[in-house]
Design a protein around this motif. Structure first.
Motif, PDB file in Angstrom:
ATOM      1  N   ALA A  95      10.814   3.089   3.052  1.00  0.00           N
ATOM      2  CA  ALA A  95      12.162   3.424   3.483  1.00  0.00           C
ATOM      3  C   ALA A  95      12.138   4.452   4.611  1.00  0.00           C
ATOM      4  O   ALA A  95      12.939   4.381   5.558  1.00  0.00           O
ATOM      5  CB  ALA A  95      12.979   3.955   2.306  1.00  0.00           C
ATOM      6  N   ALA A  96      11.216   5.402   4.539  1.00  0.00           N
ATOM      7  CA  ALA A  96      11.085   6.407   5.597  1.00  0.00           C
ATOM      8  C   ALA A  96      10.655   5.753   6.906  1.00  0.00           C
ATOM      9  O   ALA A  96      11.157   6.106   7.984  1.00  0.00           O
ATOM     10  CB  ALA A  96      10.080   7.477   5.181  1.00  0.00           C
ATOM     11  N   LEU A  97       9.742   4.803   6.832  1.00  0.00           N
ATOM     12  CA  LEU A  97       9.319   4.083   8.029  1.00  0.00           C
ATOM     13  C   LEU A  97      10.474   3.275   8.609  1.00  0.00           C
ATOM     14  O   LEU A  97      10.672   3.230   9.833  1.00  0.00           O
ATOM     15  CB  LEU A  97       8.148   3.154   7.707  1.00  0.00           C
ATOM     16  CG  LEU A  97       6.800   3.807   7.419  1.00  0.00           C
ATOM     17  CD1 LEU A  97       5.791   2.755   7.001  1.00  0.00           C
ATOM     18  CD2 LEU A  97       6.292   4.563   8.641  1.00  0.00           C
ATOM     19  N   GLN A  98      11.241   2.628   7.759  1.00  0.00           N
ATOM     20  CA  GLN A  98      12.377   1.829   8.222  1.00  0.00           C
ATOM     21  C   GLN A  98      13.419   2.698   8.908  1.00  0.00           C
ATOM     22  O   GLN A  98      13.997   2.305   9.932  1.00  0.00           O
ATOM     23  CB  GLN A  98      12.996   1.075   7.041  1.00  0.00           C
ATOM     24  CG  GLN A  98      12.093  -0.027   6.495  1.00  0.00           C
ATOM     25  CD  GLN A  98      12.652  -0.662   5.227  1.00  0.00           C
ATOM     26  OE1 GLN A  98      13.329   0.009   4.430  1.00  0.00           O
ATOM     27  NE2 GLN A  98      12.367  -1.932   5.021  1.00  0.00           N
ATOM     28  N   ALA A  99      13.643   3.890   8.367  1.00  0.00           N
ATOM     29  CA  ALA A  99      14.615   4.805   8.966  1.00  0.00           C
ATOM     30  C   ALA A  99      14.143   5.312  10.320  1.00  0.00           C
ATOM     31  O   ALA A  99      14.957   5.756  11.139  1.00  0.00           O
ATOM     32  CB  ALA A  99      14.875   5.976   8.020  1.00  0.00           C
TER      33      ALA A  99
ATOM     34  N   ILE B 265       0.809  -1.228   0.000  1.00  0.00           N
ATOM     35  CA  ILE B 265       0.000   0.000   0.000  1.00  0.00           C
ATOM     36  C   ILE B 265       0.837   1.270   0.000  1.00  0.00           C
ATOM     37  O   ILE B 265       0.298   2.351  -0.245  1.00  0.00           O
ATOM     38  CB  ILE B 265      -0.963   0.035   1.203  1.00  0.00           C
ATOM     39  CG1 ILE B 265      -0.186   0.042   2.517  1.00  0.00           C
ATOM     40  CG2 ILE B 265      -1.943  -1.130   1.155  1.00  0.00           C
ATOM     41  CD1 ILE B 265      -1.072   0.276   3.727  1.00  0.00           C
ATOM     42  N   LEU B 266       2.132   1.158   0.280  1.00  0.00           N
ATOM     43  CA  LEU B 266       3.002   2.333   0.332  1.00  0.00           C
ATOM     44  C   LEU B 266       4.066   2.237  -0.747  1.00  0.00           C
ATOM     45  O   LEU B 266       4.426   1.149  -1.203  1.00  0.00           O
ATOM     46  CB  LEU B 266       3.680   2.441   1.700  1.00  0.00           C
ATOM     47  CG  LEU B 266       2.768   2.601   2.919  1.00  0.00           C
ATOM     48  CD1 LEU B 266       3.620   2.619   4.195  1.00  0.00           C
ATOM     49  CD2 LEU B 266       1.917   3.852   2.827  1.00  0.00           C
ATOM     50  N   SER B 267       4.597   3.389  -1.130  1.00  0.00           N
ATOM     51  CA  SER B 267       5.687   3.414  -2.110  1.00  0.00           C
ATOM     52  C   SER B 267       6.979   2.955  -1.455  1.00  0.00           C
ATOM     53  O   SER B 267       7.091   2.893  -0.221  1.00  0.00           O
ATOM     54  CB  SER B 267       5.867   4.831  -2.659  1.00  0.00           C
ATOM     55  OG  SER B 267       6.377   5.696  -1.639  1.00  0.00           O
ATOM     56  N   ASP B 268       7.970   2.640  -2.281  1.00  0.00           N
ATOM     57  CA  ASP B 268       9.275   2.235  -1.744  1.00  0.00           C
ATOM     58  C   ASP B 268       9.862   3.342  -0.879  1.00  0.00           C
ATOM     59  O   ASP B 268      10.485   3.070   0.151  1.00  0.00           O
ATOM     60  CB  ASP B 268      10.234   1.898  -2.893  1.00  0.00           C
ATOM     61  CG  ASP B 268       9.861   0.610  -3.609  1.00  0.00           C
ATOM     62  OD1 ASP B 268       9.075  -0.187  -3.045  1.00  0.00           O
ATOM     63  OD2 ASP B 268      10.348   0.399  -4.744  1.00  0.00           O
TER      64      ASP B 268
END
Length: 207
Positions: A156-160, A149-152
Motif C-alpha cells: 500500500a505504501a508503494l502504491q501511494a 514478498i511484502l506485507s499488505d
C-alpha cells in the motif's frame, strides 16, 4: 515540518533531460527540498552490461545540474566497494542526515517491477519512502509479485508513492544509439552534457 530529501540513483549512462524533468516533477509533488543525484559504479540489476567509465558519468551529472539549486551531486555510490545496493545507500544517508529527515528514493515504474530482485527490499520499504515516477508504457502495474514478498501495508505504501509525472520518452539507450549513428542528441541532454560527449568522443562504440 521534517526536511524532505530525495535520493535519485542510477547508472546515468548518460544523464538526460528526462531524468531531470521527472526528478523536478517528483520534487514539486512531494515538496522535496533537495534531490541528490547518485551515479552508481556498478548497479546490481544491470548485470554485466558494460558501463561508461564512472568518471565520465559523474562529470556529466555535475554538468547537467550546473546552476540548479534543487539538485545536488553525490559520489557516494562511486566511492564505496561492492555493488551499489540501494538499502546501503539509504542507510548511509540516514546516518549522515539524522532520523528526523524524510528520505524519498525516486525510481521509474520499470524499476518498480524489479523490486522483487532488490537486496533487502523489505528493509528498504521501511527505511524510506519509495516514490515511483510514471513512464511511457507502464500504465498498468502488476502488484502480484510484490505481494509475495511484502506485507499488505508495504504494498500500500508503494502504491501511494506512484506519481503521475510527465511522460518523457527519452532513454539513455536511444541516446547512445544516436551517438553511434552520428545523429544529433540536441534537446535530449543538457547542452553542457552534449558538449562533453562530443569533446570526449564518448559512446561512439559503446552499446
Amino acid at each position: 515540518m521534517a526536511q524532505r530529501i530525495g535520493l535519485y540513483g542510477g547508472s546515468f549512462n548518460p544523464i538526460h533531460n528526462g531524468h531531470l524533468i521527472v526528478a523536478r516533477a517528483v520534487a514539486e509533488q512531494v515538496s522535496l527540498e533537495r534531490v541528490m543525484l547518485l551515479p552508481s559504479v556498478r548497479p546490481p540489476h544491470k548485470g554485466d552490461r558494460q558501463l561508461l567509465d564512472a568518471r565520465h558519468r559523474a562529470e556529466m551529472v555535475r554538468l547537467a545540474i550546473t546552476g540548479e539549486t534543487l539538485f545536488e551531486f553525490s559520489d557516494y555510490d562511486l566511492t564505496r566497494d561492492g555493488p551499489s545496493y540501494t538499502i546501503d545507500t539509504v542507510m548511509r544517508f540516514r546516518e549522515v542526515l539524522g532520523p528526523q529527515v524524510e528520505l524519498h528514493w525516486i525510481i521509474g515504474a520499470d524499476s518498480l517491477s524489479e523490486l522483487t530482485t532488490w537486496h533487502r527490499v523489505r528493509d528498504l520499504v521501511e527505511a524510506c519512502r519509495i516514490v515511483t515516477a510514471a513512464r511511457p508504457g507502464w500504465d498498468a502495474i502488476d502488484w502480484t509479485p510484490l505481494r509475495t514478498i511484502l506485507s499488505d501495508a508495504q504494498v500500500a505504501a508503494l502504491q501511494a508513492g506512484v506519481l503521475p509525472t510527465p511522460r518523457i520518452d527519452i532513454s539513455s539507450t536511444d541516446i547512445r544509439r544516436r551517438v553511434r549513428e552520428g545523429r544529433s542528441i540536441r534537446y535530449l541532454v543538457p547542452d553542457l552534457v552534449r558538449s562533453y560527449i562530443e569533446t570526449n568522443d564518448l559512446y561512439r562504440d559503446v552499446p
